[in-house]
Motif scaffolding. Structure first.
Motif, PDB file in Angstrom:
ATOM      1  N   LYS A  86       0.891  -1.235   0.012  1.00 31.66           N
ATOM      2  CA  LYS A  86       0.116   0.134  -0.009  1.00 31.66           C
ATOM      3  C   LYS A  86       0.842   1.089   0.111  1.00 31.66           C
ATOM      4  CE  LYS A  86      -3.441  -1.619   2.616  1.00 31.66           C
ATOM      5  NZ  LYS A  86      -4.958  -1.639   3.063  1.00 31.66           N
ATOM      6  N   ALA A  87       2.124   1.468   0.737  1.00 32.06           N
ATOM      7  CA  ALA A  87       3.029   2.635   1.319  1.00 32.06           C
ATOM      8  C   ALA A  87       3.175   2.593  -0.442  1.00 32.06           C
ATOM      9  CB  ALA A  87       4.159   2.249   1.533  1.00 32.06           C
ATOM     10  N   ARG A  88       3.704   1.164  -1.630  1.00 30.04           N
ATOM     11  CA  ARG A  88       4.439   1.747  -1.767  1.00 30.04           C
ATOM     12  C   ARG A  88       3.965   2.204  -3.790  1.00 30.04           C
ATOM     13  NH1 ARG A  88       7.554  -3.469  -0.968  1.00 30.04           N
ATOM     14  NH2 ARG A  88       9.525  -2.762  -0.955  1.00 30.04           N
ATOM     15  N   ALA A  89       1.756   1.874  -2.838  1.00 28.09           N
ATOM     16  CA  ALA A  89       1.145   2.367  -4.071  1.00 28.09           C
ATOM     17  C   ALA A  89       0.959   3.893  -4.112  1.00 28.09           C
ATOM     18  CB  ALA A  89       0.146   1.524  -4.463  1.00 28.09           C
ATOM     19  N   GLN A  90       1.555   4.050  -2.848  1.00 29.69           N
ATOM     20  CA  GLN A  90       0.967   5.605  -2.600  1.00 29.69           C
ATOM     21  C   GLN A  90       2.806   6.740  -4.074  1.00 29.69           C
ATOM     22  OE1 GLN A  90      -1.255   6.573  -0.560  1.00 29.69           O
ATOM     23  NE2 GLN A  90      -1.558   4.497  -0.643  1.00 29.69           N
ATOM     24  N   GLN A  91       1.783   7.766  -4.425  1.00 28.59           N
ATOM     25  CA  GLN A  91       2.169   8.942  -5.461  1.00 28.59           C
ATOM     26  C   GLN A  91       4.002   9.094  -4.284  1.00 28.59           C
ATOM     27  OE1 GLN A  91       2.802   8.736  -8.524  1.00 28.59           O
ATOM     28  NE2 GLN A  91       0.416   7.300  -8.184  1.00 28.59           N
ATOM     29  N   GLY A  92       3.616  10.210  -3.852  1.00 25.16           N
ATOM     30  CA  GLY A  92       3.527   9.787  -1.957  1.00 25.16           C
ATOM     31  C   GLY A  92       4.338   9.316  -1.159  1.00 25.16           C
ATOM     32  N   PRO A  93       4.952  10.331   0.128  1.00 20.61           N
ATOM     33  CA  PRO A  93       4.886   9.304   1.302  1.00 20.61           C
ATOM     34  C   PRO A  93       4.416   8.807   1.883  1.00 20.61           C
ATOM     35  CG  PRO A  93       5.360  11.691   1.559  1.00 20.61           C
ATOM     36  CD  PRO A  93       5.276  11.938   0.544  1.00 20.61           C
ATOM     37  N   ALA A  94       4.877   8.001   2.689  1.00 24.11           N
ATOM     38  CA  ALA A  94       4.277   7.037   3.107  1.00 24.11           C
ATOM     39  C   ALA A  94       4.879   6.717   4.433  1.00 24.11           C
ATOM     40  CB  ALA A  94       3.347   5.501   2.656  1.00 24.11           C
ATOM     41  N   LEU A  95       3.663   5.838   5.903  1.00 22.40           N
ATOM     42  CA  LEU A  95       4.185   5.332   7.152  1.00 22.40           C
ATOM     43  C   LEU A  95       3.124   4.219   7.070  1.00 22.40           C
ATOM     44  CD1 LEU A  95       5.359   7.839  10.255  1.00 22.40           C
ATOM     45  CD2 LEU A  95       3.467   6.436  10.653  1.00 22.40           C
ATOM     46  N   ILE A  96       4.366   3.495   8.017  1.00 24.96           N
ATOM     47  CA  ILE A  96       3.578   2.138   8.771  1.00 24.96           C
ATOM     48  C   ILE A  96       4.421   3.073  10.254  1.00 24.96           C
ATOM     49  CG2 ILE A  96       3.267  -0.014   8.521  1.00 24.96           C
ATOM     50  CD1 ILE A  96       4.460   0.366   5.147  1.00 24.96           C
ATOM     51  N   GLU A  97       3.207   2.074  10.999  1.00 20.43           N
ATOM     52  CA  GLU A  97       3.127   2.295  12.053  1.00 20.43           C
ATOM     53  C   GLU A  97       2.947   0.449  12.625  1.00 20.43           C
ATOM     54  OE1 GLU A  97       2.020   4.135  16.322  1.00 20.43           O
ATOM     55  OE2 GLU A  97       0.553   4.126  14.711  1.00 20.43           O
ATOM     56  N   ILE A  98       4.107  -0.033  12.732  1.00 23.21           N
ATOM     57  CA  ILE A  98       3.714  -1.688  14.135  1.00 23.21           C
ATOM     58  C   ILE A  98       3.644  -1.568  15.936  1.00 23.21           C
ATOM     59  CG2 ILE A  98       6.326  -2.059  13.189  1.00 23.21           C
ATOM     60  CD1 ILE A  98       4.825  -4.946  12.467  1.00 23.21           C
ATOM     61  N   MET A  99       2.913  -2.010  15.838  1.00 22.80           N
ATOM     62  CA  MET A  99       2.971  -2.140  17.357  1.00 22.80           C
ATOM     63  C   MET A  99       3.988  -3.218  17.696  1.00 22.80           C
ATOM     64  SD  MET A  99       0.983   0.531  18.021  1.00 22.80           S
ATOM     65  CE  MET A  99       1.608   1.069  19.271  1.00 22.80           C
ATOM     66  N   THR A 100       4.902  -2.998  19.025  1.00 24.99           N
ATOM     67  CA  THR A 100       5.605  -4.104  19.478  1.00 24.99           C
ATOM     68  C   THR A 100       5.750  -3.758  20.808  1.00 24.99           C
ATOM     69  OG1 THR A 100       7.404  -2.313  19.551  1.00 24.99           O
ATOM     70  CG2 THR A 100       6.591  -3.917  17.360  1.00 24.99           C
ATOM     71  N   ASP A 101       6.160  -5.523  21.427  1.00 20.22           N
ATOM     72  CA  ASP A 101       6.064  -5.145  22.978  1.00 20.22           C
ATOM     73  C   ASP A 101       7.188  -4.385  23.261  1.00 20.22           C
ATOM     74  OD1 ASP A 101       6.475  -6.670  25.219  1.00 20.22           O
ATOM     75  OD2 ASP A 101       7.710  -8.333  24.993  1.00 20.22           O
ATOM     76  N   PRO A 102       6.170  -3.403  24.763  1.00 21.31           N
ATOM     77  CA  PRO A 102       6.770  -2.389  25.781  1.00 21.31           C
ATOM     78  C   PRO A 102       7.652  -2.289  26.730  1.00 21.31           C
ATOM     79  CG  PRO A 102       4.521  -2.435  26.153  1.00 21.31           C
ATOM     80  CD  PRO A 102       4.272  -3.880  24.888  1.00 21.31           C
ATOM     81  N   ASP A 103       7.822  -3.807  27.108  1.00 19.69           N
ATOM     82  CA  ASP A 103       8.454  -4.793  28.185  1.00 19.69           C
ATOM     83  C   ASP A 103       9.988  -4.415  27.177  1.00 19.69           C
ATOM     84  OD1 ASP A 103       6.544  -4.130  30.087  1.00 19.69           O
ATOM     85  OD2 ASP A 103       5.380  -5.726  29.529  1.00 19.69           O
ATOM     86  N   TYR A 104       9.655  -5.294  25.877  1.00 16.80           N
ATOM     87  CA  TYR A 104      11.622  -5.624  25.459  1.00 16.80           C
ATOM     88  C   TYR A 104      12.501  -4.134  25.872  1.00 16.80           C
ATOM     89  CZ  TYR A 104      15.214  -7.174  23.049  1.00 16.80           C
ATOM     90  OH  TYR A 104      16.599  -7.225  22.316  1.00 16.80           O
ATOM     91  N   LEU A 105      13.445  -4.062  25.972  1.00 19.59           N
ATOM     92  CA  LEU A 105      14.104  -3.234  26.802  1.00 19.59           C
ATOM     93  C   LEU A 105      15.297  -3.817  26.371  1.00 19.59           C
ATOM     94  CD1 LEU A 105      13.934  -3.229  30.259  1.00 19.59           C
ATOM     95  CD2 LEU A 105      12.317  -1.910  28.796  1.00 19.59           C
ATOM     96  N   GLY A 106      15.544  -3.977  25.267  1.00 21.79           N
ATOM     97  CA  GLY A 106      16.529  -4.991  23.941  1.00 21.79           C
ATOM     98  C   GLY A 106      17.485  -5.601  24.857  1.00 21.79           C
ATOM     99  N   PRO A 107      18.693  -5.843  23.486  1.00 22.05           N
ATOM    100  CA  PRO A 107      19.983  -6.595  24.224  1.00 22.05           C
ATOM    101  C   PRO A 107      20.515  -6.055  25.305  1.00 22.05           C
ATOM    102  CG  PRO A 107      20.633  -5.814  22.375  1.00 22.05           C
ATOM    103  CD  PRO A 107      19.184  -5.583  22.418  1.00 22.05           C
TER     104      PRO A 107
END
Length: 550
Positions: free
Chosen positions: A529-550
């Motif tokens: 869908k983003a690539r189908a846009q003539q201009g910019p696009a943004l995709i927001e993906i929700m992930t685990d809020p408790d993961y603090l990184g390696p």
């Protein structure tokens, strides 16, 4: 290129045009009026308006990185300069030829410390630039700018700053613009032959050598030479330490590639000769617990900037030279014979790399795992895709899973200035319009540069932003976890919670196509869908809020 009675502002524009600059990234004010007025007579010159100076600087940085040519960020007084300094530091670390023009109030107001005036504004920029100079006379503006462009391109390259007060810009300039062809630097530093022979001897006699590719290898177009050296020696190659990583110096798709440099890796610890090519050795994030170089290993460091060699750790052979010239000379200086008999070491190093999946976040029911997101993103990265990374918590995971082939498949920053990718992605797309550009950010980083969405929408720059939203400043919580105090005991991390922001809605508010998803499995359709846009696009993906990184 002179114009009798032309303004200082027009002289600035003529100098930029002479250097081949066809756009400027700016967040202007009253001090830039003479320059902005002059652009009306040059419709082919693009004034890229940004609502915040950090976007102007990072966009110029991105453009300069992918083109190798100077890019101009035009800022307004010391308040605008201060807003851009964080990303100017990113340009400094990447040796990006960004020329910062800084509009200042008239000199009389400066002497009276008038509105938006401080003593010696250039001192703010001084730690981040190769040179800083405030023009003193209208007649000297062309020469001052010419010098700034020359120094920005002269190795070791990097940003420069020129202060232009309003009275000088409004004044009359009859001075001709210098011919850039006579000032553009073309020199490259050749390596010392004796040092090349010494380094070649070390490599030829080594039992377990290792090559480390730094960003300067890519910047100086030396990737082919490093590949040839690796294949001739039959040795593994790693890209430089994550703390200094700006762009890949060696393709991750090559069979000799074995991951990122880390002193605790077995293949690094077992190396008896290590060649650091175009690397910064090293940038320390915390007080080190041990050496970043294995004890007993002989080291060769090749860099175009003499100040980088022996910066923290001593070296056995330090070669100050253009990386392409040095690697070519090193390849030519190797003795005849079968040096690739150590191919077994490549296989061992590759097996170690492939056996280590990298950071693996825990699986939590009901929330998406960032490793799955990274894997899904990897499937979307093609040969013509440029990824611009700015995700603190998931940065290591992305570097382990996304393809990164130089010169243009991956860019990031080690400056710590969040939000850099919001503007840098725009500059990269403008500099390489034939490439697909995908900026991957954490939600915390996004908050430092949402104004970039307005620029993308205003100029219809087709960049896709992917925001990995864990609704937290997880890096803050990770620091508290390392500290091990009351926060860990209570499971309560002050400064972490960033929930309640609908990033996709913000994108739509700026006029950008935005969508929110909750599963890595949805990413492919969202990207379509983003690539189908003539201009910019943004995709927001929700992930685990408790993961603090390696």
């Amino acid at each position: 290129m002179t114009g009798p009675g032309r303004s200082g502002g027009r002289a600035v524009l003529e100098t930029l045009l002479a250097w081949g600059v066809r756009r400027v990234f700016t967040c202007p004010g009253s001090t830039e009026a003479a320059f902005l007025d002059a652009t009306l007579d040059h419709p082919d010159f693009e004034v890229v308006l940004t609502p915040h100076e950090s976007i102007a600087v990072s966009a110029a940085d991105g453009y300069a990185r992918v083109t190798g040519e100077p890019a101009v960020a035009y800022l307004h007084t010391h308040v605008g300069l201060a807003n851009g300094l964080g990303h100017l530091n990113a340009a400094r670390l990447a040796r990006s030829p960004v020329v910062v023009l800084n509009g200042l109030k008239p000199t009389l107001l400066q002497s009276h410390q008038g509105f938006t005036c401080i003593p010696d504004t250039g001192r703010l920029a001084e730690p981040y630039v190769r040179s800083q100079w405030q023009s003193l006379r209208t007649e000297e503006i062309p020469e001052d700018l010419n010098r700034a462009f020359r120094l920005a391109l002269t190795e070791p390259a990097g940003p420069t700053w020129v202060g232009l007060s309003q009275d000088l810009m409004n004044g009359t300039c009859t001075t001709p613009v210098p011919d850039p062809g006579r000032f553009r630097p073309r020199a490259r530093t050749a390596p010392d032959p004796d040092l090349v022979r010494e380094a070649a001897g070390l490599l030829a006699s080594a039992a377990s050598p290792l090559l480390v590719a730094g960003a300067e290898v890519a910047r100086h177009g030396a990737v082919g030479e490093l590949i040839a050296l690796a294949e001739r020696l039959g040795v593994p190659v790693v890209n430089e330490d994550r703390r200094t990583y700006e762009r890949p110096g060696f393709p991750t798709s090559h069979p000799n590639y074995a991951g990122l440099y880390a002193a605790n890796r077995p293949m690094v610890r077992d190396s008896d000769v290590i060649v650091f090519a175009g690397c910064r050795c090293f940038t320390e994030f915390e007080v080190p617990r041990g050496s970043d170089v294995p004890e007993g290993a002989r080291t060769v460091h090749i860099h175009s900037d003499a100040a980088e060699i022996g910066n923290i750790y001593g070296v056995d052979v330090g070669i100050v030279a253009d990386e392409r010239l040095a690697l070519s000379a090193l390849l030519a200086g190797l003795p005849e014979g079968d040096l690739a008999a150590r191919a077994g070491r490549v296989a061992e190093a590759r097996a170690e790399y492939e056996a280590d999946p990298g950071p693996l976040p825990p699986e939590t029911e009901g929330v998406e795992n960032v490793a799955a997101v990274a894997a899904a993103l990897a499937e979307q990265v093609g040969e013509n895709t440029t990824v611009v990374g700015d995700a603190t918590t998931t940065g290591a995971i992305l570097l382990r899973r996304l393809p990164q082939d130089p010169p243009h498949q991956y860019y990031t920053t080690s400056s710590g200035s969040l939000g850099w990718a919001m503007g840098a992605a725009l500059g990269i797309k403008l500099g390489r319009p034939e490439r697909e550009v995908v900026a991957v950010l954490g939600d915390g980083a996004f908050q430092f540069g949402p104004q970039g969405l307005w620029v993308a929408a205003r100029y219809q720059i087709p960049v896709t932003y992917v925001v990995i939203n864990n609704e937290s400043y997880a890096a803050v919580a990770a620091a508290l976890r390392r500290y091990g105090g009351t926060a860990v005991e209570r499971g309560d991390f002050p400064g972490k919670d960033l929930s309640g922001i609908d990033v996709s809605a913000l994108a739509r508010g700026y006029g950008v196509f935005g969508q929110r998803i909750h599963s890595a499995g949805e990413l492919g359709e969202a990207m379509a869908k983003a690539r189908a846009q003539q201009g910019p696009a943004l995709i927001e993906i929700m992930t685990d809020p408790d993961y603090l990184g390696p």
